[in-house]
Motif scaffolding. Sequence first.
Motif, PDB file in Angstrom:
ATOM      1  N   THR A   6      52.359  50.814  66.764  1.00 23.52           N
ATOM      2  CA  THR A   6      51.843  49.523  67.265  1.00 23.52           C
ATOM      3  C   THR A   6      52.524  48.341  66.593  1.00 23.52           C
ATOM      4  OG1 THR A   6      50.067  49.469  65.610  1.00 23.52           O
ATOM      5  CG2 THR A   6      49.623  50.641  67.667  1.00 23.52           C
ATOM      6  N   TRP A   7      53.364  48.564  65.600  1.00 20.30           N
ATOM      7  CA  TRP A   7      54.041  47.488  64.901  1.00 20.30           C
ATOM      8  C   TRP A   7      55.339  47.134  65.635  1.00 20.30           C
ATOM      9  CZ3 TRP A   7      54.004  50.256  59.453  1.00 20.30           C
ATOM     10  CH2 TRP A   7      52.680  50.455  59.055  1.00 20.30           C
ATOM     11  N   PRO A   8      55.905  46.021  65.239  1.00 22.92           N
ATOM     12  CA  PRO A   8      57.227  45.680  65.794  1.00 22.92           C
ATOM     13  C   PRO A   8      58.232  46.773  65.465  1.00 22.92           C
ATOM     14  CG  PRO A   8      56.260  43.777  64.748  1.00 22.92           C
ATOM     15  CD  PRO A   8      55.351  44.926  64.418  1.00 22.92           C
ATOM     16  N   GLU A   9      59.230  46.947  66.318  1.00 19.67           N
ATOM     17  CA  GLU A   9      60.163  48.045  66.176  1.00 19.67           C
ATOM     18  C   GLU A   9      61.055  47.926  64.952  1.00 19.67           C
ATOM     19  OE1 GLU A   9      62.338  48.508  69.756  1.00 19.67           O
ATOM     20  OE2 GLU A   9      60.588  49.180  70.925  1.00 19.67           O
ATOM     21  N   ASP A  10      61.112  46.743  64.341  1.00 17.73           N
ATOM     22  CA  ASP A  10      61.944  46.624  63.149  1.00 17.73           C
ATOM     23  C   ASP A  10      61.184  46.918  61.869  1.00 17.73           C
ATOM     24  OD1 ASP A  10      60.313  44.442  63.362  1.00 17.73           O
ATOM     25  OD2 ASP A  10      61.757  43.074  62.428  1.00 17.73           O
ATOM     26  N   LYS A  11      59.937  47.266  61.990  1.00 19.82           N
ATOM     27  CA  LYS A  11      59.113  47.558  60.812  1.00 19.82           C
ATOM     28  C   LYS A  11      59.013  49.077  60.623  1.00 19.82           C
ATOM     29  CE  LYS A  11      58.221  43.250  59.982  1.00 19.82           C
ATOM     30  NZ  LYS A  11      59.149  42.705  60.999  1.00 19.82           N
ATOM     31  N   ILE A  12      59.248  49.518  59.361  1.00 17.22           N
ATOM     32  CA  ILE A  12      59.193  50.945  59.037  1.00 17.22           C
ATOM     33  C   ILE A  12      57.875  51.263  58.357  1.00 17.22           C
ATOM     34  CG2 ILE A  12      61.709  51.048  58.774  1.00 17.22           C
ATOM     35  CD1 ILE A  12      61.199  51.240  55.717  1.00 17.22           C
ATOM     36  N   VAL A  13      57.581  52.588  58.269  1.00 17.48           N
ATOM     37  CA  VAL A  13      56.418  53.058  57.526  1.00 17.48           C
ATOM     38  C   VAL A  13      56.887  54.148  56.548  1.00 17.48           C
ATOM     39  CG1 VAL A  13      55.781  54.793  59.257  1.00 17.48           C
ATOM     40  CG2 VAL A  13      54.067  53.955  57.643  1.00 17.48           C
ATOM     41  N   ALA A  14      56.483  54.016  55.318  1.00 15.09           N
ATOM     42  CA  ALA A  14      56.839  55.002  54.281  1.00 15.09           C
ATOM     43  C   ALA A  14      55.622  55.859  53.948  1.00 15.09           C
ATOM     44  CB  ALA A  14      57.349  54.290  53.039  1.00 15.09           C
ATOM     45  N   VAL A  15      55.829  57.155  53.901  1.00 14.49           N
ATOM     46  CA  VAL A  15      54.739  58.097  53.628  1.00 14.49           C
ATOM     47  C   VAL A  15      55.167  59.013  52.474  1.00 14.49           C
ATOM     48  CG1 VAL A  15      53.293  59.938  54.540  1.00 14.49           C
ATOM     49  CG2 VAL A  15      54.011  58.066  56.035  1.00 14.49           C
ATOM     50  N   ASN A  16      54.291  59.139  51.489  1.00 22.45           N
ATOM     51  CA  ASN A  16      54.551  60.030  50.360  1.00 22.45           C
ATOM     52  C   ASN A  16      54.212  61.473  50.737  1.00 22.45           C
ATOM     53  OD1 ASN A  16      55.116  58.280  47.764  1.00 22.45           O
ATOM     54  ND2 ASN A  16      53.538  57.216  48.939  1.00 22.45           N
ATOM     55  N   LEU A  17      55.069  62.408  50.310  1.00 21.98           N
ATOM     56  CA  LEU A  17      54.821  63.835  50.523  1.00 21.98           C
ATOM     57  C   LEU A  17      54.587  64.519  49.185  1.00 21.98           C
ATOM     58  CD1 LEU A  17      57.434  64.903  53.233  1.00 21.98           C
ATOM     59  CD2 LEU A  17      55.045  64.281  53.541  1.00 21.98           C
ATOM     60  N   SER A  18      53.545  65.337  49.124  1.00 21.03           N
ATOM     61  CA  SER A  18      53.294  66.146  47.924  1.00 21.03           C
ATOM     62  C   SER A  18      54.348  67.243  47.827  1.00 21.03           C
ATOM     63  CB  SER A  18      51.892  66.770  48.013  1.00 21.03           C
ATOM     64  OG  SER A  18      51.757  67.806  47.073  1.00 21.03           O
ATOM     65  N   PRO A  19      54.732  67.629  46.625  1.00 20.57           N
ATOM     66  CA  PRO A  19      55.668  68.754  46.491  1.00 20.57           C
ATOM     67  C   PRO A  19      55.173  70.012  47.185  1.00 20.57           C
ATOM     68  CG  PRO A  19      55.466  67.590  44.412  1.00 20.57           C
ATOM     69  CD  PRO A  19      54.432  66.995  45.326  1.00 20.57           C
ATOM     70  N   ILE A  20      53.867  70.197  47.171  1.00 18.79           N
ATOM     71  CA  ILE A  20      53.310  71.381  47.837  1.00 18.79           C
ATOM     72  C   ILE A  20      53.555  71.300  49.334  1.00 18.79           C
ATOM     73  CG2 ILE A  20      51.174  72.637  48.335  1.00 18.79           C
ATOM     74  CD1 ILE A  20      50.157  71.828  45.602  1.00 18.79           C
ATOM     75  N   GLN A  21      53.384  70.096  49.928  1.00 14.17           N
ATOM     76  CA  GLN A  21      53.685  69.917  51.351  1.00 14.17           C
ATOM     77  C   GLN A  21      55.139  70.217  51.646  1.00 14.17           C
ATOM     78  OE1 GLN A  21      51.772  65.801  51.754  1.00 14.17           O
ATOM     79  NE2 GLN A  21      51.909  66.507  53.861  1.00 14.17           N
ATOM     80  N   PHE A  22      55.997  69.684  50.806  1.00 11.06           N
ATOM     81  CA  PHE A  22      57.418  69.788  51.082  1.00 11.06           C
ATOM     82  C   PHE A  22      57.910  71.222  50.967  1.00 11.06           C
ATOM     83  CE2 PHE A  22      60.872  67.010  52.029  1.00 11.06           C
ATOM     84  CZ  PHE A  22      62.000  67.748  51.733  1.00 11.06           C
ATOM     85  N   ARG A  23      57.232  72.060  50.171  1.00 10.86           N
ATOM     86  CA  ARG A  23      57.661  73.448  50.033  1.00 10.86           C
ATOM     87  C   ARG A  23      57.232  74.300  51.222  1.00 10.86           C
ATOM     88  NH1 ARG A  23      56.166  72.661  44.501  1.00 10.86           N
ATOM     89  NH2 ARG A  23      54.137  73.619  44.880  1.00 10.86           N
ATOM     90  N   HIS A  24      56.429  73.724  52.092  1.00  9.73           N
ATOM     91  CA  HIS A  24      55.980  74.476  53.255  1.00  9.73           C
ATOM     92  C   HIS A  24      57.163  74.783  54.159  1.00  9.73           C
ATOM     93  CE1 HIS A  24      53.699  75.528  56.879  1.00  9.73           C
ATOM     94  NE2 HIS A  24      52.713  75.813  56.041  1.00  9.73           N
ATOM     95  N   ALA A  25      57.241  76.025  54.632  1.00 10.94           N
ATOM     96  CA  ALA A  25      58.409  76.471  55.398  1.00 10.94           C
ATOM     97  C   ALA A  25      58.608  75.665  56.677  1.00 10.94           C
ATOM     98  CB  ALA A  25      58.270  77.956  55.729  1.00 10.94           C
ATOM     99  N   ASP A  26      57.523  75.177  57.279  1.00 14.41           N
ATOM    100  CA  ASP A  26      57.617  74.472  58.562  1.00 14.41           C
ATOM    101  C   ASP A  26      57.484  72.970  58.402  1.00 14.41           C
ATOM    102  OD1 ASP A  26      57.860  76.899  59.848  1.00 14.41           O
ATOM    103  OD2 ASP A  26      55.693  77.131  60.072  1.00 14.41           O
ATOM    104  N   MET A  27      57.820  72.440  57.215  1.00 16.52           N
ATOM    105  CA  MET A  27      57.621  71.006  56.980  1.00 16.52           C
ATOM    106  C   MET A  27      58.457  70.155  57.933  1.00 16.52           C
ATOM    107  SD  MET A  27      55.899  68.911  55.267  1.00 16.52           S
ATOM    108  CE  MET A  27      55.908  67.176  55.683  1.00 16.52           C
ATOM    109  N   ALA A  28      59.729  70.466  58.077  1.00 18.92           N
ATOM    110  CA  ALA A  28      60.590  69.680  58.966  1.00 18.92           C
ATOM    111  C   ALA A  28      60.092  69.755  60.404  1.00 18.92           C
ATOM    112  CB  ALA A  28      62.027  70.183  58.873  1.00 18.92           C
ATOM    113  N   LYS A  29      59.709  70.926  60.833  1.00 19.39           N
ATOM    114  CA  LYS A  29      59.206  71.092  62.197  1.00 19.39           C
ATOM    115  C   LYS A  29      57.934  70.290  62.407  1.00 19.39           C
ATOM    116  CE  LYS A  29      57.628  74.663  65.408  1.00 19.39           C
ATOM    117  NZ  LYS A  29      57.381  76.117  65.586  1.00 19.39           N
ATOM    118  N   GLU A  30      57.045  70.285  61.415  1.00 12.43           N
ATOM    119  CA  GLU A  30      55.794  69.544  61.537  1.00 12.43           C
ATOM    120  C   GLU A  30      56.056  68.037  61.643  1.00 12.43           C
ATOM    121  OE1 GLU A  30      51.500  68.955  59.237  1.00 12.43           O
ATOM    122  OE2 GLU A  30      53.085  70.156  58.333  1.00 12.43           O
ATOM    123  N   VAL A  31      56.978  67.508  60.819  1.00 11.01           N
ATOM    124  CA  VAL A  31      57.294  66.076  60.859  1.00 11.01           C
ATOM    125  C   VAL A  31      57.839  65.687  62.229  1.00 11.01           C
ATOM    126  CG1 VAL A  31      58.814  64.295  59.932  1.00 11.01           C
ATOM    127  CG2 VAL A  31      57.659  65.906  58.382  1.00 11.01           C
TER     128      VAL A  31
END
Length: 828
Positions: free
Chosen positions: A643-668
């Motif tokens: 819903t924001w203007p297209e030039d605005k980004i959003v940053a999201v922190n990932l837990s190391p446990i999340q990132f170690r998940h085998a399907d993390m890239a697919k989920e994102v």
Amino acid sequence: MLRIYTCITQEHDLRLVLLAALICLFAAYTAFSLLGRAAAARNWTRLAWTAGAGVAAGSGIWATHFIAMLAFSPQMPTTYAVIPTFLSINIAGLISFLGFGLAMQGHGHAAGLERRLYIIAGGIFAGAGISAMHYVGMSAMSLYQMLHYDKAMVGASLFIGLVMGGAATQIAFGNGRDAFTLRRRVLATLALTLGICGMHFTGMAASTITLDPGIAVETEVLSTFWLAFGVTAVAVVVLALSLAGAIFDQHLSGLRAAEAAKLRASENRFRQLADATFEGIVIHRGGQVLDTNAAFAELVGRPQESLIGRNVLDLCMPDSHARIAGVLARAEEEGRGETAMEIDLRHADGRAVAVEAYGRAMPFEGGDARVVALRDIRERKAAEERIHHMAHHDALTGLPNRVLFHDRLTQAVARAKRTGNTVAVLCLDLDRFKNVNDLNGHAIGDELLRQVAQRLGANIRADDTVARLSGDEFAIIQVGVSHPDGPAIMAERLVQSIAKPFDLGGQQTLIGTSIGISLFPGDGEKGEDLVRAADTALYRAKEAGRSTFRFFEAAMDSRLQERRHLERDLRQAMAERQLELHYQPLADCDNAHLIGFEALLRWTHPERGPISPAEFIPLAEECGLIMQLGSWVLRTACQEAVTWPEDKIVAVNLSPIQFRHADMAKEVLTILNQTGLAANRLELEITEGVLIDDTDRTLETLNTLKAAGVRISLDDFGTGYSSLSYLHRFPFDKIKIDRSFIWEMEKNPDSMSIVRAVIALGRSLRITVTAEGVETPNQLALLQNENCDQAQGYLLGRPISRQDVKRLIEAAPRLIQAELPLSTKAAE
């Protein structure tokens, strides 16, 4: 030997000698044929056939003796006294009958030494009758001479008679199964004939006749004519009996042959059936083996024939003897009662063979016996042991499981109550095990657990117990603690042992262990209380930095209860949507222009108020809620950013446990596709801890996201295990300087130098640099002077709700006006 030969060839009529031998053969064969009929008969019929055999043998022996005496030529007139002559035939018949009866008594016994002794003794007794008849008959000679005997030759004659008599009966009776077959009867006849003739002519050779006219001659004598007549009559009777016996036996032979064929066929069928069965079968009488099948011989590892006559106790393990003897005694008292029991047979090599034995009474070979069927239950026993072991041991490590652990702990506490000793319970949890398991796969994780189990077992005493409770949780029972520092010494030893590298498929892996310790008495009266207390102390050890140990303290319990309550409330908050996202502005450092926002998770507890993310995020990671929670944060942030203007980004922190998940890239990528947010508007922030665990897998995930257009940011750069190789190997779009350096750079030249170096590094690698924690205009000015790319902090704006985000975007393209954050002005 020469004297005997001379006696036969020079002092006897060889024609009569041959006739005597033939009569002896017929008489002996008739006697053994009649004994064969006696062996097959019962009771009085057996006695009658035995008496007939005695009469045949006695009369035949007597006829043989006196025909041989008629063949003797002493070169002078010879007569025979009546009384000794007739006494000799009675002696021969009576003693033969008694000897045969004794042998027949042995035939009724079980096979074995006792049976053989009876049979041989009967033959020896019959041989004694032969000898007695001979010398009584010799005394019947009425001459004007004196008889002189060579004692050695007399002894030899007696020996021949006794030995050959015993041998003949042993041959005839055999081992019971093949008694009185044609072959045995013939061999026994030859043996007895040799014994009679050998004894007679040796006795004749032993005698010497000298003339003595002074000897008074018997008045009642038999001339050689009447003796010849009597002997002929007896011989005719013997031959008649032989002929009648032969005819009768021939008449019955057909019936016997048919019966024997049927019996052999039945026996063969029984033998085949018995040998074909998998169960061992043994027939015994009073504990003495009568017969067995092949399966039983295989069970005890001995030939079948060697088992006959042995005592069944000799075939069982010694510790079973008393029990088996008691069962056998009761079975004898109860008669036909059935028995069932488990026993251990003794194999020939000494090992025990577990069997299940079922016994019952049965008739066998003319007497009562017991047949026992024995089923090999070794496989069943082994299966039962395996099942019991599986029920009480961990399949992976072989250690006791939770069930056996609590059982032994209960026993240890009960003993300690009686003896006053101390029991220690140590609960262990492996540090960084989940990282190894997730990054390298379950096979490597399982191997690590096995090696850990081996090290734990090597560091405890034989009386202690180490168990695997679940996953990477282990527990130890230390009994008989005699020194207060004993549990601490063991815990320190375990921490050091687990800290050593593990070789997993050629790769050196480092982990650690945290240990909680509770003591009885003091920390609980029951095993469950001690485990709970040790588990509480374990959490305290983890909070203390891991790879250490802690003893239980009463205050720990309240903190643990508080943590459990917080975990329960967090689950409820997720279910009732009590969590929400706030967004902190992210600005261009040069002109304070709004670039986007960083999504930050907030939780306002209905009773406790705001709870810091530093408190509930680690809790979510520990209790397994982080995957669900992280997925919700990512999806919600993307939905808001659309819903924001297209030039605005959003940053999201990932837990190391999340990132170690085998399907993390697919989920994102799935969330981006479902929410419609462009990939280049999403920035994922990861910490350096993600990079340490599995660089190859992390690189693959990052490359997948990078290829899709997602921005990757390295958060908290400069702390922890920062390495320049990360910036070279991984496709980072941004690095964020940790706030600790920004806060110190105004007053600490070293911090300023680090900030300056990071900015220069980012510029040279063409990586955007963001400074976190900017709170003062002077800090911002210093960053601008160093040409820092982006800034974030309270100076530029505090985290705000999603509603305020829209107002901020509409009101202020620049975040700083008149040196104040626009968010503050908007709030005013």
